[in-house]
Design a protein around this motif. Structure first.
Motif, PDB file in Angstrom:
ATOM      1  N   PRO A 193      -8.378  -3.013  -8.744  1.00 37.56           N
ATOM      2  CA  PRO A 193      -8.860  -2.246  -9.905  1.00 37.56           C
ATOM      3  C   PRO A 193     -10.376  -2.250 -10.063  1.00 37.56           C
ATOM      4  CG  PRO A 193      -7.806  -4.298 -10.593  1.00 37.56           C
ATOM      5  CD  PRO A 193      -7.503  -4.125  -9.136  1.00 37.56           C
ATOM      6  N   TYR A 199      -6.000   1.654  -6.822  1.00 39.11           N
ATOM      7  CA  TYR A 199      -6.365   1.464  -8.228  1.00 39.11           C
ATOM      8  C   TYR A 199      -5.513   0.376  -8.867  1.00 39.11           C
ATOM      9  CZ  TYR A 199      -8.821   5.836  -7.440  1.00 39.11           C
ATOM     10  OH  TYR A 199      -9.665   6.797  -6.940  1.00 39.11           O
ATOM     11  N   ASP A 200      -4.319   0.135  -8.293  1.00 37.73           N
ATOM     12  CA  ASP A 200      -3.464  -0.955  -8.759  1.00 37.73           C
ATOM     13  C   ASP A 200      -3.829  -2.270  -8.075  1.00 37.73           C
ATOM     14  OD1 ASP A 200      -1.854   0.829 -10.325  1.00 37.73           O
ATOM     15  OD2 ASP A 200      -0.842   1.438  -8.475  1.00 37.73           O
ATOM     16  N   LEU A 201      -4.032  -2.203  -6.752  1.00 39.12           N
ATOM     17  CA  LEU A 201      -4.267  -3.418  -5.975  1.00 39.12           C
ATOM     18  C   LEU A 201      -5.696  -3.930  -6.087  1.00 39.12           C
ATOM     19  CD1 LEU A 201      -2.337  -2.385  -2.724  1.00 39.12           C
ATOM     20  CD2 LEU A 201      -1.562  -3.950  -4.520  1.00 39.12           C
ATOM     21  N   GLN A 254     -10.452   2.875  -3.428  1.00 40.47           N
ATOM     22  CA  GLN A 254     -10.607   3.914  -4.434  1.00 40.47           C
ATOM     23  C   GLN A 254     -11.605   4.961  -3.928  1.00 40.47           C
ATOM     24  OE1 GLN A 254     -11.594   2.502  -8.339  1.00 40.47           O
ATOM     25  NE2 GLN A 254     -10.229   0.720  -8.233  1.00 40.47           N
ATOM     26  N   LEU A 291       1.953   0.906  -4.044  1.00 41.16           N
ATOM     27  CA  LEU A 291       0.908   0.787  -5.050  1.00 41.16           C
ATOM     28  C   LEU A 291      -0.386   1.381  -4.513  1.00 41.16           C
ATOM     29  CD1 LEU A 291       1.577  -2.908  -6.128  1.00 41.16           C
ATOM     30  CD2 LEU A 291       2.288  -0.845  -7.342  1.00 41.16           C
ATOM     31  N   SER A 292      -1.177   1.978  -5.390  1.00 38.61           N
ATOM     32  CA  SER A 292      -2.434   2.596  -4.976  1.00 38.61           C
ATOM     33  C   SER A 292      -3.560   1.566  -5.012  1.00 38.61           C
ATOM     34  CB  SER A 292      -2.777   3.756  -5.908  1.00 38.61           C
ATOM     35  OG  SER A 292      -3.380   3.273  -7.098  1.00 38.61           O
ATOM     36  N   SER A 313       0.814  -1.215   0.000  1.00 39.10           N
ATOM     37  CA  SER A 313       0.000   0.000   0.000  1.00 39.10           C
ATOM     38  C   SER A 313       0.846   1.262   0.000  1.00 39.10           C
ATOM     39  CB  SER A 313      -0.930   0.001   1.219  1.00 39.10           C
ATOM     40  OG  SER A 313      -0.194   0.140   2.425  1.00 39.10           O
TER      41      SER A 313
END
Length: 347
Positions: free
Chosen positions: A130, A126-128, A192, A123-124, A120
């Motif tokens: 989606p 939105y990456d982890l 998100q 990576l955001s 975390s």
């Protein structure tokens, strides 16, 4: 028991407002507080302001109230937290054998938590994640009748923070949806941002944890009880990266509330107590229910929804509320028990 019921029936009803902080699974402490307060028929809840877990507790309580009063509200809260715990049983974020052995409720040595915490930071969401999945969405749909919530007699004020402006938005009964509640609990590093009416929102704790002003302006209750989860002070010095980040979060999430309470304290010094809106500020009485035990649990324990842990938190909430009622029950409707003037000296 019969004598206690007679004593309660003889008491003059007191209109109260509740201000509920957020704090992940530590919101089970608030569950216990609410469960105990709802046993007192002379306490009449008019408004609730909540953020994050506090918003969840508020909406579940108000929804349950529409289907059985205090009894329905208590049953709804029980069912909600049971669902949260059942869902958490399938999460990879579990206590490690070492945590179990040492009797710790944190996830600090959980391999899944350590891996998630590291990812975390790089990576955001939105990456982890989606697809933007959130298990709380289904739980809220099961636990809250949002149509009945719009007509509930208890006024709700749920805070979320606009990503674009950084300002808080207050969602009231008719505006409260699963998205509004998820927005109020949307930690930017985990989920998100939630889009509502074309605007993106994060956790309400950045703007108000919780917001007090609507309780003063839009309800007739003059007694506001703050249920505090995040400790304002810590005697031990944070040294590890996790401890430092946790303390930063506590300070940032407490800051908006402290500023608002200081503002209210200043207004009370200059407000005209005779009539109009000035009278609302001047006559506001404040109270606080908290527990020093919450400061003993690490930050990662806020992600631990194991039934044993949240049951422990519930019982601590009940104990703290019972202690408050024994010490200050007679003060409700008469005087403040958490003087705001003290906060001015801390500025």
């Amino acid at each position: 028991m019969e004598q206690q019921q007679l004593d309660e029936a003889a008491r003059t009803p007191v209109l109260i407002d509740l201000a509920l902080q957020g704090g992940g699974s530590h919101g089970a402490f608030t569950w216990g507080v609410l469960d105990r307060l709802l046993e007192e028929s002379w306490l009449q809840i008019e408004g609730i302001s909540g953020t994050s877990a506090g918003a969840m507790n508020a909406a579940v309580l108000a929804s349950g109230w529409t289907n059985g009063g205090a009894t329905g509200a208590r049953a709804a809260l029980d069912a909600y937290w049971e669902r949260v715990s059942r869902a958490a049983a399938f999460s990879p974020l579990q206590r490690s054998p070492l945590d179990h052995l040492l009797g710790r409720w944190t996830l600090d040595t959980s391999p899944a938590y350590v891996a998630f915490d590291l990812m975390s930071r790089m990576l955001s969401p939105y990456d982890l994640n989606p697809l933007g999945l959130n298990p709380l969405r289904a739980i809220l749909a099961e636990s809250i009748d949002f149509d009945r919530l719009k007509q509930a007699s208890i006024k709700l004020f749920v805070t979320a923070t606009s990503v674009r402006t950084g300002r808080g938005r207050i969602f009231r009964n008719a505006e409260i949806t699963p998205d509004a509640l998820l927005a109020s609990a949307c930690l930017p590093t985990m989920f998100q941002a939630v889009e509502i009416d074309g605007e993106l929102y994060w956790d309400g704790g950045f703007a108000g944890n919780p917001t007090i002003t609507p309780l003063v302006r839009e309800t007739d209750g003059q007694d506001t009880i703050l249920v505090q989860i995040n400790p304002r002070e810590r005697t031990d010095q944070p040294r590890s990266a996790a401890e430092i980040l946790n303390r930063l979060n506590e300070i940032s999430f407490n800051s908006p509330l402290m500023k608002e309470l200081r503002m209210i304290a200043l207004l009370q010094q200059v407000a005209d107590p005779g009539s109009g809106e000035g009278a609302r500020w001047a006559r506001m009485r404040t109270h606080r229910i908290k527990s020093d035990q919450l400061a003993e649990f690490g930050a990662s324990s806020k992600l631990n929804a194991e039934w044993k842990f949240i049951s422990l938190l519930k019982e601590e909430g009940r104990r703290s509320a019972d202690e408050f009622l024994k010490a200050h029950g007679d003060d409700l409707g008469r005087r403040s028990t958490a003087e705001l003037d003290v906060l001015l000296a801390e500025c």
